[in-house]
Motif scaffolding. Structure first.
Motif, PDB file in Angstrom:
ATOM      1  N   GLN A 177     -69.609 -65.746  27.093  1.00  0.00           N
ATOM      2  CA  GLN A 177     -69.279 -66.475  28.331  1.00  0.00           C
ATOM      3  C   GLN A 177     -67.861 -67.041  28.258  1.00  0.00           C
ATOM      4  O   GLN A 177     -67.088 -66.955  29.207  1.00  0.00           O
ATOM      5  CB  GLN A 177     -70.255 -67.638  28.529  1.00  0.00           C
ATOM      6  N   GLN A 240     -81.912 -74.752  28.084  1.00  0.00           N
ATOM      7  CA  GLN A 240     -81.953 -74.132  29.423  1.00  0.00           C
ATOM      8  C   GLN A 240     -82.807 -72.856  29.388  1.00  0.00           C
ATOM      9  O   GLN A 240     -83.560 -72.579  30.322  1.00  0.00           O
ATOM     10  CB  GLN A 240     -80.533 -73.788  29.888  1.00  0.00           C
ATOM     11  N   ASP A 245     -84.040 -71.390  32.916  1.00  0.00           N
ATOM     12  CA  ASP A 245     -82.867 -71.405  33.782  1.00  0.00           C
ATOM     13  C   ASP A 245     -82.484 -69.978  34.198  1.00  0.00           C
ATOM     14  O   ASP A 245     -82.313 -69.098  33.359  1.00  0.00           O
ATOM     15  CB  ASP A 245     -81.696 -72.069  33.054  1.00  0.00           C
ATOM     16  N   GLU A 246     -82.338 -69.779  35.506  1.00  0.00           N
ATOM     17  CA  GLU A 246     -82.151 -68.416  36.045  1.00  0.00           C
ATOM     18  C   GLU A 246     -80.883 -67.744  35.515  1.00  0.00           C
ATOM     19  O   GLU A 246     -80.901 -66.575  35.102  1.00  0.00           O
ATOM     20  CB  GLU A 246     -82.100 -68.500  37.576  1.00  0.00           C
ATOM     21  N   GLU A 247     -79.780 -68.463  35.513  1.00  0.00           N
ATOM     22  CA  GLU A 247     -78.495 -67.880  35.085  1.00  0.00           C
ATOM     23  C   GLU A 247     -78.517 -67.529  33.596  1.00  0.00           C
ATOM     24  O   GLU A 247     -78.080 -66.445  33.183  1.00  0.00           O
ATOM     25  CB  GLU A 247     -77.362 -68.877  35.374  1.00  0.00           C
ATOM     26  N   SER A 250     -80.773 -64.540  32.935  1.00  0.00           N
ATOM     27  CA  SER A 250     -80.142 -63.295  33.392  1.00  0.00           C
ATOM     28  C   SER A 250     -79.147 -62.782  32.349  1.00  0.00           C
ATOM     29  O   SER A 250     -79.130 -61.587  32.006  1.00  0.00           O
ATOM     30  CB  SER A 250     -79.446 -63.536  34.733  1.00  0.00           C
ATOM     31  N   LEU A 251     -78.319 -63.705  31.827  1.00  0.00           N
ATOM     32  CA  LEU A 251     -77.347 -63.313  30.790  1.00  0.00           C
ATOM     33  C   LEU A 251     -78.082 -62.847  29.530  1.00  0.00           C
ATOM     34  O   LEU A 251     -77.697 -61.838  28.907  1.00  0.00           O
ATOM     35  CB  LEU A 251     -76.429 -64.498  30.466  1.00  0.00           C
TER      36      LEU A 251
END
Length: 594
Positions: A177, A240, A245-247, A250-251
Motif C-alpha cells: 500500500q 480491521q 473491513d471491506e477495503e 479486498s486487498l
C-alpha cells in the motif's frame, strides 16, 4: 524375497520347534533377514529366540532347525550356522521360478487396499513470501510419504494447511500500500509470490529504519519496536481484517490470489499435489468449542486473568496457555480445532503432520491435550519431524541473502544438470525438446533424491554439484542405470510377453539381482511403517548398483544361447520396472534414453 517363502519358512520353523522341542513358539517371534554378503546363503533365520525352548547352544539349535527345514522345504539346497544365525541357500530353480511366476506378473508389488485411511499434511506455506529450500524438503517428504502409503494399501488424503492470515500477511499488504505504486505480477513480470515477498522484505527494512530513528531519539530497543508507526499500522490492519473491513479484505484477497498463482507454478515444477486445502483464515476461530469442552471436563483451568491453561507436567511437559484472557486464540487453540475438523471430515485412522523439528514441543503438547480430552482418534496422530537443510557457503545466491528461494534453486539444478550432461556427452542424438526434458528430469531428480535419501530426522547439507553426479550415490546414477537398461531392451527388441524360460543354471549376479527385486514389496511395507522415503531411495540405489554389476559381468545381447539371452532380458525388464516404480514413489521421473 517373496512373501510366500518367508511365510513357509516361518510356518516350518514354528513346526520344527514343536516337533523337535515339544514347545509352541509364536510366529511373530521368528525373525528372518537377508544373509550377510560375507556368508553363504540368501535367507537367514535368527535362532536366538528358539534357544529357550531347545535348552541348547545357538549353534546346535541352528543345526537341528536347519536339518529339519532342509528336509521339509525342497528349495533349500544347503545351510550353515554362524553363532545364532542359520543361513539358508536356495536352488537356482527357486530363484528362476520366483522371477517367472511372481516378479514378472502384472500384480507384483501391487498391494490390495487395507481399509485404512491416512491424511498427510505438508507444505503449510505462509502467503507473505515464496517457498524456500526448507519448504522443498517439506513438500518432497510429504508427497513421497503419501505415495508410499498409497502403494502400501492405504487410502491417502494429501492436505495443505495454508497460513494465509496474521500480522506477517498484513506487513506485506501494508508495505505494498505504502511503497507499491500499484505494482502487479502482470506489470512487473514477477511471479506473484515473489512480488508479495518483495514487499515483506521492504516492510522489514523500513521498520528497522524507524526503530533506529526512535532509538536515536532516546527510546529503548523494546519501546522503539512497539512504538514504530509501521508496526502499529500493521497491527491496526490486522484488527480491521478480523473485523471484516471491506477495503482490507479486498486487498488481502487480491494479494493472496497473486501468491496462490505463484505457489501453483512452484508446486507444478516440483511435481507435488494436494487433495484438500485448509486455510487458516477459515480455521483460526476453531477450537474455542474444544476449550469449553475441556473446561467442562476439568481438563483445562482458568487463571485470575480469565486465561485458560492445561497442566501437562505429569506428561513431562509444562503448563500451557490454550486461550488468552481476552478470549482470543493462540496457535494451539486453532490447531485443536483444525485437528477436530479434519477428523470430522475424513474419519481417518492416522494423521501425519510433516513439520520441521523446531515444532517438536508444540506437537507433543497438541497430541497430549487431544488425548487428555478423550479424543480416541488422537492415538493416530504423528509428527513427522525433519531437520533443516544447509547449503555450502556461497554456492547459491538468494533474494535476501539468507533464504534460498525454491524457484531459484530448481532453476540452478536444471542449469547444473545441463552443464554436467553436456560435458559427459550424454545427449547425442537427442532433439532440443528431448534435451530440455532430460535436463528437467535429471535436475529435479538430483535435487529430490539428495533430499530424500537421508533419514528425515537428520539435518543435511545439500550440495547441488555433488547431487548431479552420474557415478555417486545420486539420483542421476539411478536414472542413468534405468536408461541403460531401456537401451539394452530396445536393441534386443524385447517383448515383455515373450516366453518365460528356465536356464540350466544362474550366476551369483543373476541370483542377487532377483533376490533384490523380490524384496521390493517388503521395502515398501517398511518405508510405509516408518514414514521413511529414505528406505525406498537407498533400496533403488542398491538395486541400480546390483544391475550394473550384472550388466558388466554377464553378456546379455551376446549370451551363449537364446534361452539365456531371453532370461537376462526378462531380468533386465524387471529391474527397470522396479527402479522406475521406486523412483516414482519419490516423485522422481526416470529417462527412457540418454
Amino acid at each position: 524375497m517373496a512373501n510366500s517363502i518367508q511365510e513357509l519358512l516361518i510356518e516350518k520353523t514354528v513346526e520344527a520347534v514343536s516337533t523337535l522341542y515339544g514347545s509352541e513358539i509364536p510366529a511373530e517371534q521368528i525373525s528372518l533377514q537377508e544373509t550377510r554378503k560375507e556368508f553363504e546363503g540368501q535367507i537367514t533365520v535368527v535362532v536366538f529366540p528358539v534357544t529357550r525352548f531347545s535348552k541348547k547352544s545357538p549353534e546346535v539349535t541352528g543345526t537341528e532347525i536347519g536339518t529339519y527345514l532342509q528336509q521339509e522345504i525342497s528349495e533349500i539346497t544347503a545351510f550353515n550356522v554362524i553363532k545364532g544365525f542359520l543361513n539358508l541357500s536356495f536352488s537356482d530353480d527357486y530363484w528362476v521360478n520366483l522371477l517367472n511366476d511372481t516378479i514378472l506378473t502384472e500384480s507384483f508389488a501391487q498391494v490390495p487396499k487395507n481399509g485404512q485411511k491416512v491424511m498427510v499434511e505438508y507444505s503449510s506455506p505462509n502467503t507473505n513470501k515464496p517457498l524456500h529450500l526448507g519448504h522443498i524438503r517439506n513438500n518432497l517428504l510429504g508427497y513421497a510419504v503419501a505415495e508410499i502409503l498409497a502403494a502400501a494399501g492405504y487410502e491417502v488424503i494429501k492436505a495443505n494447511l495454508v497460513n494465509d492470515r496474521g500480522i506477517h500477511i498484513c506487513k506485506s499488504m501494508l508495505a505494498w500500500q505504502k511503497f507499491g505504486e500499484g505494482q502487479t505480477p502482470e506489470s512487473t513480470g514477477m511471479k506473484g509470490d515473489h512480488l508479495v515477498g518483495k514487499y515483506y522484505v521492504i516492510f522489514d527494512k523500513e521498520y528497522k529504519k524507524q526503530i533506529e530513528e526512535l532509538k536515536a531519539a532516546g527510546q529503548s530497543e523494546d519501546d522503539a519496536k512497539k512504538n514504530a508507526s509501521l508496526i502499529k499500522e500493521a497491527q491496526a490492519m490486522l484488527q480491521q481484517w478480523e473485523a471484516g473491513d471491506e477495503e482490507v479484505m479486498s486487498l488481502w484477497k487480491t494479494m493472496n490470489s497473486w501468491v496462490y498463482a505463484g505457489f501453483d507454478k512452484t508446486y507444478k515444477q516440483l511435481g507435488v499435489d494436494f487433495d484438500k486445502f485448509y486455510y487458516e483464515s477459515d480455521t483460526y476461530l476453531l477450537g474455542k468449542d474444544i476449550i469449553q469442552e475441556g473446561l467442562d471436563k476439568g481438563v483445562f483451568f482458568k487463571k485470575e486473568d480469565n486465561s485458560v491453561w492445561i497442566d501437562l507436567t505429569a506428561e513431562g511437559l509444562d503448563e500451557k496457555l490454550v486461550l488468552r484472557g481476552d478470549g482470543t486464540s493462540v496457535y494451539i487453540t486453532q490447531d485443536l480445532g483444525t485437528a477436530q475438523l479434519k477428523y470430522d471430515e475424513f474419519k481417518m485412522n492416522e494423521s501425519i503432520y510433516v513439520v520441521g523439528n523446531e515444532q517438536d514441543y508444540h506437537f507433543k503438547v497438541l497430541f497430549a491435550i487431544l488425548k487428555k480430552l478423550g479424543k480416541e482418534w488422537a492415538q493416530g496422530l504423528f509428527h513427522l519431524s525433519y531437520g533443516m537443510v544447509d547449503l555450502p557457503q556461497g554456492k547459491m545466491k538468494s533474494r535476501e541473502g539468507t533464504v534460498v528461494d525454491a524457484d531459484d534453486l530448481m532453476q540452478e539444478m536444471l542449469d547444473t544438470a545441463q552443464q554436467r550432461t553436456e560435458e559427459l556427452g550424454k545427449t547425442e542424438g537427442l532433439e532440443e525438446d528431448e534435451k530440455a526434458a532430460l535436463y528437467q528430469t535429471l535436475g529435479l531428480g538430483a535435487l529430490k533424491y539428495f533430499l530424500l535419501k537421508v533419514d528425515p530426522k537428520k539435518r543435511l547439507l545439500f550440495n547441488p554439484n555433488e547431487s548431479v553426479d552420474f557415478q555417486g550415490h545420486t539420483g542421476p546414477f539411478i536414472q542413468y542405470t534405468h536408461a541403460r537398461i531401456k537401451s539394452v531392451l530396445r536393441k534386443a527388441d524385447y517383448q515383455k510377453d515373450a516366453k518365460k524360460v528356465i536356464p540350466a543354471t544362474i550366476s551369483t549376479f543373476e541370483r542377487d539381482l532377483i533376490q533384490a527385486i523380490a524384496g521390493y514389496p517388503a521395502i515398501i511395507a517398511v518405508a510405509a511403517k516408518e514414514f521413511s522415503p529414505a528406505q525406498i531411495a537407498n533400496y533403488a540405489y542398491e538395486l541400480a548398483k546390483l544391475y550394473n554389476k550384472f550388466y558388466h559381468e554377464e553378456n546379455i545381447l551376446k549370451a551363449e544361447d537364446e534361452d539365456v539371452k531371453q532370461f537376462r532380458l526378462h531380468l533386465s525388464a524387471a529391474a527397470a520396472k522396479v527402479i522406475s516404480g521406486s523412483m516414482k514413489l519419490l516423485g522422481i521421473q526416470v529417462p527412457e534414453r540418454m
